[in-house]
Design an enzyme around this catalytic site. Structure first.
Site, PDB file in Angstrom:
ATOM      1  N   MET A   1      -6.596  -4.792  -2.669  1.00 43.26           N
ATOM      2  CA  MET A   1      -5.999  -5.035  -1.350  1.00 43.26           C
ATOM      3  C   MET A   1      -5.351  -6.418  -1.352  1.00 43.26           C
ATOM      4  SD  MET A   1      -6.340  -2.325   0.409  1.00 43.26           S
ATOM      5  CE  MET A   1      -5.458  -3.025   1.799  1.00 43.26           C
TER       6      MET A   1
ATOM      7  N   HIS B   1       1.151   7.644  -0.357  1.00 45.44           N
ATOM      8  CA  HIS B   1      -0.064   6.875  -0.094  1.00 45.44           C
ATOM      9  C   HIS B   1      -0.504   7.164   1.340  1.00 45.44           C
ATOM     10  CE1 HIS B   1      -2.947   3.598  -0.728  1.00 45.44           C
ATOM     11  NE2 HIS B   1      -2.704   3.249   0.538  1.00 45.44           N
TER      12      HIS B   1
ATOM     13  N   ASP C   1      -3.379   6.560   4.254  1.00 44.14           N
ATOM     14  CA  ASP C   1      -4.440   5.643   4.689  1.00 44.14           C
ATOM     15  C   ASP C   1      -5.308   6.269   5.770  1.00 44.14           C
ATOM     16  OD1 ASP C   1      -3.854   3.170   3.217  1.00 44.14           O
ATOM     17  OD2 ASP C   1      -1.955   3.221   4.318  1.00 44.14           O
TER      18      ASP C   1
HETATM   19  C1  DX5 Z   1      -3.589  -1.338   5.026  1.00 51.23           C
HETATM   20  C2  DX5 Z   1      -3.203  -0.069   4.305  1.00 51.23           C
HETATM   21  C3  DX5 Z   1      -1.891  -0.144   3.614  1.00 51.23           C
HETATM   22  C4  DX5 Z   1      -0.724  -0.322   4.544  1.00 51.23           C
HETATM   23  C5  DX5 Z   1       0.333  -1.080   3.802  1.00 51.23           C
HETATM   24  O1  DX5 Z   1      -4.908  -1.260   5.416  1.00 51.23           O
HETATM   25  O2  DX5 Z   1      -4.163   0.238   3.297  1.00 51.23           O
HETATM   26  O3  DX5 Z   1      -1.669   0.990   2.776  1.00 51.23           O
HETATM   27  O4  DX5 Z   1      -0.198   0.884   5.021  1.00 51.23           O
HETATM   28  O5  DX5 Z   1       1.341  -1.385   4.675  1.00 51.23           O
HETATM   29  P1  DX5 Z   1       2.384  -2.570   4.414  1.00 51.23           P
HETATM   30  O6  DX5 Z   1       3.132  -2.202   3.163  1.00 51.23           O
HETATM   31  O7  DX5 Z   1       3.214  -2.525   5.643  1.00 51.23           O
HETATM   32  O8  DX5 Z   1       1.604  -3.821   4.239  1.00 51.23           O
HETATM   33 ZN    ZN Z   2      -3.663   1.804   1.733  1.00 52.36          ZN
END
Ligand code: DX5
Ligand code: ZN
Length: 228
Positions: free
Chosen positions: A149, A45, A47
């Protein structure tokens, strides 16, 4: 075109685990990628944040291309950027297999989704915590993936928002009612305490950043999430 085997996990019944590279050690990125390659994780994944749609900047095309060089699994790219249409071809070239845009960042979402598919990528749409599932009614049949989200986008390591379970259930209902083939991904604050409830509510794919990369044994943590 993407082969379906790239998209689905090997054990078709189990949920997909997608470690979020945002929480990795960027000074040792290759090592972190090899760890995910060797693990039971299904996807990377990735970001992308632009400092406009979200109050943070992460990384862009050169870093994604560098990840792609070593990654042996599906590249699940989550765009937290305004007007993503400008870069769809570039993300394809950088190595994205799945490209997810935010509902809140697209003026002409249907056009954006078609453009992603025209590049041979799977198309995902993400919803912020305050955006209701109902906004997807007229596009759900065009989507390969919906990313819910479970924190406000922009940062790793935030606490999970409990209302997410209800949203997953609503989305699952919409998918059944419409016969959509979209899979449900959940992103933010996922850990060993909430993963079972998320899967029971209908989630197919779980993103985990801090919980994986900040743990003492990321390989073991991924294995536990996968076998939860
Ligand atoms: C947040 C990102 C997520 C983030 C998740 O904006 O989209 O993918 O990396 O991280 P954790 O698992 O630490 O909440
Ligand atoms: Zn993400």
């Amino acid at each position: 075109m993407l082969r379906i085997s790239l998209f689905l996990p090997k054990k078709s019944m189990s949920h997909i685990i997608a470690p979020s590279i945002l929480a990795a050690d960027f000074a040792n990125l290759q090592k972190e990628i090899e760890m995910v390659n060797q693990s039971e994780a299904d996807w990377f994944h990735i970001d992308v944040m632009d400092g406009v749609f979200v109050p943070n900047i992460s990384f862009g095309m050169p870093v994604i291309s560098a990840i792609k060089k070593h990654a042996k699994k599906t590249m699940d790219v989550h765009l937290m950027i305004v007007d993503p249409d400008r870069f769809i071809t570039d993300f394809k070239k950088a190595g994205a297999d799945i490209l997810t845009v935010h509902y809140e960042a697209c003026k002409h979402l249907h056009r954006t989704v078609q453009a992603i598919k025209a590049e041979g990528m799977k198309a995902g749409v993400s919803l912020n915590p305050h955006t209701p599932i109902s906004v997807l009614e007229d596009i759900i049949n065009d989507l390969d993936l919906v990313l819910i989200m479970s924190v406000n986008p922009g940062f790793g390591g935030q606490s999970f928002i409990e209302n997410t379970y209800r949203k997953i259930e609503k989305l699952r209902e919409l998918i059944s009612k419409t016969g959509s083939k979209a899979i449900i991904e959940v992103d933010g604050g996922v850990n060993d305490k909430n993963i079972n409830k998320l899967v029971s509510a209908g989630a197919n794919a779980l993103v985990a950043g801090s919980f994986v990369f900040k743990s003492n044994n990321p390989l073991e943590t991924i294995k536990n999430l996968k076998n939860s």
